[in-house]
Design an enzyme around this catalytic site. Structure first.
Site, PDB file in Angstrom:
ATOM      1  CG  ASP A  12      49.005  41.347  38.855  1.00  0.00           C
ATOM      2  OD1 ASP A  12      49.913  42.222  38.843  1.00  0.00           O
ATOM      3  OD2 ASP A  12      48.336  41.073  39.873  1.00  0.00           O
ATOM      4  CG  ASP A  17      47.589  38.730  42.053  1.00  0.00           C
ATOM      5  OD1 ASP A  17      48.747  39.076  42.335  1.00  0.00           O
ATOM      6  OD2 ASP A  17      46.764  39.483  41.514  1.00  0.00           O
ATOM      7  CG  ASN A  39      52.420  41.115  40.496  1.00  0.00           C
ATOM      8  OD1 ASN A  39      52.836  42.190  40.912  1.00  0.00           O
ATOM      9  ND2 ASN A  39      51.366  40.504  41.013  1.00  0.00           N
ATOM     10  CB  THR A 122      43.948  41.369  42.833  1.00  0.00           C
ATOM     11  OG1 THR A 122      44.131  40.245  41.950  1.00  0.00           O
ATOM     12  CG2 THR A 122      42.709  41.162  43.676  1.00  0.00           C
ATOM     13  CG  PHE A 162      52.966  47.242  40.811  1.00  0.00           C
ATOM     14  CD1 PHE A 162      52.177  46.205  40.337  1.00  0.00           C
ATOM     15  CD2 PHE A 162      54.142  47.548  40.130  1.00  0.00           C
ATOM     16  CE1 PHE A 162      52.557  45.477  39.219  1.00  0.00           C
ATOM     17  CE2 PHE A 162      54.526  46.825  39.004  1.00  0.00           C
ATOM     18  CZ  PHE A 162      53.728  45.787  38.554  1.00  0.00           C
ATOM     19  CG  ASN A 163      47.663  46.271  41.401  1.00  0.00           C
ATOM     20  OD1 ASN A 163      48.560  45.638  40.844  1.00  0.00           O
ATOM     21  ND2 ASN A 163      46.952  45.777  42.411  1.00  0.00           N
ATOM     22  CG  HIS A 237      49.465  43.980  48.760  1.00  0.00           C
ATOM     23  ND1 HIS A 237      49.693  45.149  49.463  1.00  0.00           N
ATOM     24  CD2 HIS A 237      50.680  43.500  48.430  1.00  0.00           C
ATOM     25  CE1 HIS A 237      50.996  45.367  49.545  1.00  0.00           C
ATOM     26  NE2 HIS A 237      51.623  44.383  48.934  1.00  0.00           N
ATOM     27  CG  ASP A 238      46.378  41.072  45.079  1.00  0.00           C
ATOM     28  OD1 ASP A 238      47.149  40.471  44.310  1.00  0.00           O
ATOM     29  OD2 ASP A 238      46.342  42.318  45.165  1.00  0.00           O
TER      30      ASP A 238
HETATM   31  O1  RIB Z   1      51.011  46.928  45.147  1.00  0.00           O
HETATM   32  C1  RIB Z   1      50.566  45.619  45.437  1.00  0.00           C
HETATM   33  C2  RIB Z   1      49.843  45.055  44.260  1.00  0.00           C
HETATM   34  O2  RIB Z   1      50.724  44.958  43.161  1.00  0.00           O
HETATM   35  C3  RIB Z   1      49.343  43.612  44.500  1.00  0.00           C
HETATM   36  O3  RIB Z   1      48.183  43.384  43.740  1.00  0.00           O
HETATM   37  C4  RIB Z   1      50.455  42.776  43.978  1.00  0.00           C
HETATM   38  O4  RIB Z   1      50.015  41.486  43.526  1.00  0.00           O
HETATM   39  C5  RIB Z   1      50.907  43.596  42.804  1.00  0.00           C
HETATM   40  O5  RIB Z   1      50.044  43.291  41.708  1.00  0.00           O
HETATM   41 CA    CA Z   2      48.108  41.536  42.158  1.00  0.00          CA
END
Ligand code: RIB
Ligand code: CA
Length: 311
Positions: A12, A17, A39, A122, A162-163, A237-238
């Site tokens: 996303d 990403d 996102n 991701t 979040f994901n 993160h990703d």
């Molecule tokens: O919480 C971080 C995640 O949420 C990452 O994948 C970022 O791109 C968002 O999608």
């Molecule tokens: Ca992401």
């Protein structure tokens, strides 16, 4: 040359990403990219994926997927990624459209044609959960699912990342699917932040793409630092979900049972990691990544940026 790991990215974009796509393009064999709302709305995450694939000169197939979670109401993250979903730099218009809008069947067909591929989501897990629902045989055909999501604490809430929080029903189905899971949770990904020094490494890594990607990190980090009291920069993160497969030597891990909370009034979207040292502990279903050599990992990000075409 060692055989590169085969991956199918589901993402996303999304600042981090974008870096995951660039790193995968350099170090893995990317059989395709699918997009999901997260996102930003699906049209924007798909546009951003098209832009990033151009940056790294990738012609891998791109298919858009779910525009909303299985059950939850769609919620996006402009407060972190900006209105475009990838604010902070100016890019040329994407050179090509997506190849299709049925990510789920693209995932199914690609896995069936390439047994042993890794799914690397991701973003919210909607596309992955739908693919596993339509084609349960995928569980035996993939090597596993290396995902960015969850963790030992949250970011969208005190307990939910979040994901996972975006689509807990999808996440629960994925963790309960029986597939081999490798989890890059927040307790891991917060170990690799885009510090000012690292942003300068990105800026000087490539004459054209370097400044653009540095601009993305400056925006992403500015947003993160405005929301946190102790961050040196935005976590990448990703990228962890990709490097966990291409460079596992840079990670420490533990085998744990992980389940996703669906019903909790304040814990919905939490990844419940069973760390108990009891003989009755549930059988592990996840490799929980615990540590990363962040300097080594960031050097790989810079190496991947250097490999982008000059255009
Ligand atoms: O919480 C971080 C995640 O949420 C990452 O994948 C970022 O791109 C968002 O999608
Ligand atoms: Ca992401």
């Amino acid at each position: 040359m060692a055989t590169r790991v085969k991956v199918l990215l589901d993402c996303d974009p999304g600042h981090d990403d974008a870096f995951a796509i660039i790193v995968a393009s350099k170090f893995a064999e990317v059989l395709g990219v699918t997009t999901v709302a997260g996102n930003a709305p699906l049209d924007l995450t798909t546009k951003n994926a098209r832009i990033v694939l151009d940056l790294c000169g990738s012609i891998t197939p791109l298919h858009s997927g779910a525009g909303r979670p299985l059950v939850a109401e769609p919620i996006h993250a402009a407060y972190i990624h900006g209105e475009s979903g990838m604010d902070g730099a100016n890019f040329s218009a994407p050179s090509r459209p997506a190849d299709g809008t049925d990510a789920v069947h693209f995932i199914i067909d690609t896995v069936r044609a390439n047994p042993g591929v890794w799914l690397v989501p991701t973003g919210p897990l909607t596309n992955i959960a739908l693919a596993l629902r339509v084609a349960p045989d995928l569980v035996e055909k993939i090597s596993g699912i290396s995902l960015m999501g969850g963790g030992r604490f949250g970011n969208r809430t005190a307990t939910a990342e979040f994901n996972i929080w975006c689509d807990p029903e999808a996440a629960s189905a994925v963790f309960d699917s029986g597939a081999k899971i490798v989890m890059s949770g927040l307790h891991l990904t917060h170990q690799i932040m885009a510090t000012p020094a690292r942003i300068e490494m990105v800026r000087s890594a490539h004459a054209v793409v370097g400044p653009q990607l540095a601009g993305l990190l400056e925006f992403f980090s500015k947003m993160y630092k405005s929301l946190h009291d102790d961050f040196e920069g935005a976590p990448l993160h990703d990228v962890c979900a990709v490097l966990a497969l291409t460079h596992p030597q840079f990670f420490g891990s533990s085998e744990r049972h992980v389940a996703v909370e669906i019903d909790g009034a304040i814990t919905r979207g939490m990844t419940v990691i069973d760390d108990r040292h009891v003989v009755s502990r549930a059988k592990a279903n996840t490799k929980v990544l615990e540590t990363i050599d962040s300097d080594a990992a960031f050097s790989l990000i810079v190496e991947a940026i250097r490999a982008c075409p000059e255009r």
